[in-house]
Design an enzyme around this catalytic site. Structure first.
Site, PDB file in Angstrom:
ATOM      1  N   GLY A 273       0.823  -1.198   0.000  1.00 29.37           N
ATOM      2  CA  GLY A 273       0.000   0.000   0.000  1.00 29.37           C
ATOM      3  C   GLY A 273       0.858   1.250   0.000  1.00 29.37           C
ATOM      4  O   GLY A 273       2.058   1.217   0.304  1.00 29.37           O
ATOM      5  N   CYS A 274       0.253   2.369  -0.358  1.00 32.21           N
ATOM      6  CA  CYS A 274       0.998   3.618  -0.465  1.00 32.21           C
ATOM      7  C   CYS A 274       1.420   4.125   0.912  1.00 32.21           C
ATOM      8  O   CYS A 274       2.574   4.486   1.131  1.00 32.21           O
ATOM      9  CB  CYS A 274       0.171   4.666  -1.206  1.00 32.21           C
ATOM     10  SG  CYS A 274      -1.510   4.884  -0.592  1.00 32.21           S
ATOM     11  N   PHE A 275       0.489   4.132   1.856  1.00 28.92           N
ATOM     12  CA  PHE A 275       0.855   4.542   3.217  1.00 28.92           C
ATOM     13  C   PHE A 275       1.933   3.616   3.773  1.00 28.92           C
ATOM     14  O   PHE A 275       2.848   4.039   4.473  1.00 28.92           O
ATOM     15  CB  PHE A 275      -0.360   4.466   4.145  1.00 28.92           C
ATOM     16  CG  PHE A 275      -1.310   5.611   4.009  1.00 28.92           C
ATOM     17  CD1 PHE A 275      -0.879   6.911   4.203  1.00 28.92           C
ATOM     18  CD2 PHE A 275      -2.652   5.400   3.717  1.00 28.92           C
ATOM     19  CE1 PHE A 275      -1.760   7.976   4.106  1.00 28.92           C
ATOM     20  CE2 PHE A 275      -3.537   6.461   3.614  1.00 28.92           C
ATOM     21  CZ  PHE A 275      -3.095   7.759   3.812  1.00 28.92           C
ATOM     22  N   THR A 276       1.760   2.333   3.473  1.00 31.28           N
ATOM     23  CA  THR A 276       2.657   1.341   4.034  1.00 31.28           C
ATOM     24  C   THR A 276       4.080   1.534   3.525  1.00 31.28           C
ATOM     25  O   THR A 276       5.036   1.542   4.312  1.00 31.28           O
ATOM     26  CB  THR A 276       2.177  -0.079   3.645  1.00 31.28           C
ATOM     27  OG1 THR A 276       0.785  -0.053   3.428  1.00 31.28           O
ATOM     28  CG2 THR A 276       2.513  -1.039   4.722  1.00 31.28           C
TER      29      THR A 276
END
Lengths: 350, 350, 350, 350
Positions: free
Chosen positions: C153-156
């Site tokens: 994921g992008c946040f991850t």
């Protein structure tokens, strides 16, 4: 006026609806007694617009749940076409209602023009005939006596005010009048559409409805009325990455003997006593941000470097003077209140 | 070509400078050997533009610290007026230099026009005579043989490309041509000015330089050249709350016998083989965001509802096709490289 | 490699899809042979994303219209839950396919964790077991041998890269780790939702999914793996009025004997050879705009004024390193290409 | 009160100055008698802020041109350090003046703290001792009797209101308190700086003043006062691409026996009667846009998924409750007016 005017707002879950609530909550002579929404009926206004969390407001209901007996004025922010059906019924049920309609349904006085631009026959021809076009500064007297006011479109308000006095005074030619208009995104409403997503419209600009936008029909009607003969303008709207604001850059040809200074003088004199219209000194250009959140209009006149031409620039907040603010201004007239009541908001800049 | 072209970028601390570096760093036939800045000399490029932190680049120096012996091509992104003095000296010191100038100093071929628009006599008349106007798609052949290319203005590039072929083909009238242009804020440069602060310009739009913007002089020159007689256009630029993009909405009158479809055909045929120009089908409107970050131009043609008129819409990224991208395109020509080399960036949307 | 890799992009009408096309169109070793969309099948890519107007691309089709025989690699940008069903079938039909999946379906290796966070049992447990978590800089070797890569994921991605080496090195405590993350709107996708309209999200900021965002599950998994024991972090995402960018401000407690300088050193050494990761000097803070449009990560480390604590700041472009760029990076690994192939875009600033 | 309060605004050409004028022009008990500016002295307010074009206002003057005899209250929006010198003189010249100071000069009651954070000894120690910290909801009684009110910082107001009652009630631990704050650009003021240009700050986010922002000193002072012992918080501000708004996400540890619901209850009860503070139901998250242009505060409380922790979220308009609105609120107290007078603006959304 000891008794407050009881108002209902139909279509309160849209942006013109919330803007009406913002203004009416602070209107000293008004009490909001009903708010309608369609798919959002049953919710509180705070759930739909969290800026109203601190305030007591009626819960959103379906239109037919509103008890008209306790309503003096209806503001109608419903979609086009729906409006004429709803208002026909409401005014049949309670003929003494005053209605300020923010849709396009009653703006065109000519049934044929309506049919041509909207693709179907009008469903409430009597009301269409009765309705008064609510461009306050121009039709003030007729509005004051009206039962049904057709509030003008946002582009229209911005494009009419700087031009009508010039056509009436004969200081500009009827043709060409070229209007290059820019609007903030709130003019596109609150319906969820891909093309209105932040990521689609931030960081870019584009024209839309080129040579075909329906507000053009209102321009035809009012320009022709002012000129005393048919006027047909070119109108191109653009979507701009800002929330509020209409900005119209209008290219006109000077009548024989006129110059840009003359145009500025005609406008300045025409609007001298108007509380919401400021005509800037010749050559000075307005900015949309300086009317944001207010009912004000700012108009500039600039001479072109090409002899015989001038550029008019006009700006309003599409949700205030372009919709809900002018609606309240019209309600004030209809109800015999001072026209500026509840409309003293100063533009929010920066 | 085994040996790389050695380029210097003058004015690398401005936006056209950083954009040149962005493009040149990925240009397969180029080596950046010098970067100049004035008040920021001594710093690294990464300190001035942190997006370059991962890359090795020469430290910023004063212009006179650059050893011209090792430079083949100079990109000049200096302010107006300074440029002519600097380039005169550089080309005197090393006559074999190739120069792509991004300032306005060499765009007007007529010394009188220069003096009228810029308020002082040109300081390098020989160079002014020598310079080639760098609108690549129009002056490709002359550019290929030039030593000094005057890269066009951003508004100008956007306003010329959709109009010049129509004037040449005689399918539009010379008058009126009305250009309502909108630009992103990066066109205003990186100098710290109150009027360019985020809080001043976000959430609003306004016209500026109405009927007096200096890019108008370039329009006069090139329009007249294409028409074979003097053409004078109306030009109004607007500042829009986006970083990049020029969007020109151009109102023209059709020549006898022409219609909007004819205009679209003329443009489509003229630009069929152009790698960076897309002419959309009749009635389709471009959006500035769809060319952002790329060297592409998108052009649309729409018929007005008023007979005899049409609306042209053209959009570019002001920092790429409107400045640094076209500069690289011109360098490619000057150096005998394929014109698209290093310019394959696709627009960054969303 | 003379023969190009034939890739299909599933879900090409979304933002990660268009970003894949932007990158793959310029990838020297790739040919795009199929693009799928669901409701938009039948349209051209240019109709759906007008930035691709100048380019030849396959028409959008339904997934089952794709002839897998001619496909080497599938990029899958489908919604969660749909993905596992689709990929199960595709890999059954053609086991030799390589798949880079951008959904969340295969990121959690523990079926129980999947079920807890997503509310239903996984439909393709074999594939879940097989999938390799595609955080390239951390799991490079396993990715190189994988058939199915679960792109993070992008946040991850943004929250893992600055923390994992510190946990592995034991220079920060496992608890508390507090991640205050800000994302641009494109992370919310292209589905038309009221809450994503320009007028709703410009000019404001707000948290969402507080303490419940599903990316948290990935953080738990990878933090714990690096620490060698269970780590549970606090994670709060915020929607910010910009199109692209993730910005994670991470509050950590120093292990005994460590200080902020030590953290910076550990990170700088760990990522020294990484082409896409820049660790800034101690005390220097990155900005999201300086990685926009690129596959780069910038990481800063700042000492808190409170002894024993430090602040890590990390930023990526959510659509590039946070999605499509890392997907291409992983494809390069899977296909034995140099990892940076086709990923040389420099951030678009301003 | 038949006689209006005569107010002067020092520093009227900055954003807090214009915001004061916006509010005071509509304040029923106030007359604006003088406006000062420094480099812009001599201009009209409309020249400096065009939103005031429709209104009659005093011309901008230098401070020493103001006749204090006709002034009851001074709002001081001057830069730090200058302020203490100016106010010392004004209060010596007219000791009966009431002063609401919006600078940081009188916010810290401890001279040593002032010197430590601002790098020089205070020049008006008597006044520093006298000044009352103007966080209205907390120090209402002392403010009512004050001659000199030190209006709190914008970050501070937003970060104190949700935390102070919890510290006083002992339901959260003193440590750690981690404040991740986001501000709109207007908080950076109107001085022309490269880093504040639209093109530099739109489309991106970044932290600044990490662990060193001067508002931290106010947090220390007020948190410690409420807790009855020294409290030191972590504070990280971020610049966000919006004009107005502060958004503070605050990570706290629960005291033994407390939970998030308890925190919500303490806050809701503490602020029940406050006209400008809304505590949302547990788990509900505010958005900065819903207080824009108003003096309102919205506070949310969310349980973390990690036991023993909670997340507080608080939002204000930095120019209203964070500066000029709270200043008017304090003036109302000082002058014995109802606290909400002139502060009935409803947030401008969308």
């Amino acid at each position: 006026m000891s008794e407050k005017i009881k108002v209902a707002v139909l279509g309160a879950s849209g942006y013109t609806g919330s803007e009406l609530v913002r203004l009416l909550l602070r209107h000293p002579a008004v009490e909001i007694v009903a708010l309608s929404a369609d798919s959002k009926a049953g919710r509180t206004m705070a759930e739909v617009f969290a800026q109203f969390t601190p305030f007591a407001l009626p819960r959103l209901v379906k239109i037919d749940e509103i008890d008209l007996a306790g309503v003096d004025v209806v503001f109608c922010g419903l979609p086009h076409a729906t409006t004429q059906v709803v208002l026909k019924k409401l005014l049949a049920d309670k003929p003494s209602l005053k209605v300020i309609d923010l849709s396009a349904d009653f703006r065109l006085s000519d049934p044929a023009a309506y049919e041509a631009w909207y693709g179907h026959a009008h469903q409430a021809l009597d009301l269409q005939r009765e309705a008064v076009y609510g461009l306050t500064e121009i039709h003030r007297e007729k509005i004051a006596g009206a039962r049904l006011v057709a509030n003008p479109g946002c582009f229209t308000t911005c494009s009419l005010l700087p031009v009508l006095p010039l056509l009436s005074a004969g200081v500009i030619e009827n043709d060409p009048i070229i209007i290059d208009a820019k609007t903030g995104m709130s003019g596109a409403g609150r319906a969820a559409k891909e093309g209105m997503l932040f990521s689609e419209v931030a960081e870019g600009i584009h024209a839309y409805g080129v040579a075909s936008h329906r507000h053009t029909a209102e321009l035809d009607q009012e320009y022709s009325l002012a000129a005393g003969q048919p006027v047909v303008a070119t109108f191109t709207p653009h979507l701009t990455p800002m929330i509020r604001g209409i900005y119209a850059t209008i290219y006109v040809r000077l009548a024989h003997g006129a110059d840009a200074a003359k145009l500025q003088t005609v406008l300045a004199e025409r609007y001298r006593a108007e509380p919401f219209v400021t005509v800037l000194p010749l050559g000075q250009v307005p900015q949309s941000r300086h009317v944001k959140g207010s009912n004000h209009v700012q108009i500039g006149v600039v001479a072109d470097r090409i002899p015989g031409r001038a550029i008019l620039i006009s700006t309003i907040d599409n949700l205030v003077k372009g919709a809900s603010g002018q609606a309240v201004q019209n309600m004030n007239l209809v109800c015999g209140l001072p026209e500026t009541t509840g409309l003293d908001q100063i533009a929010l800049f920066p």
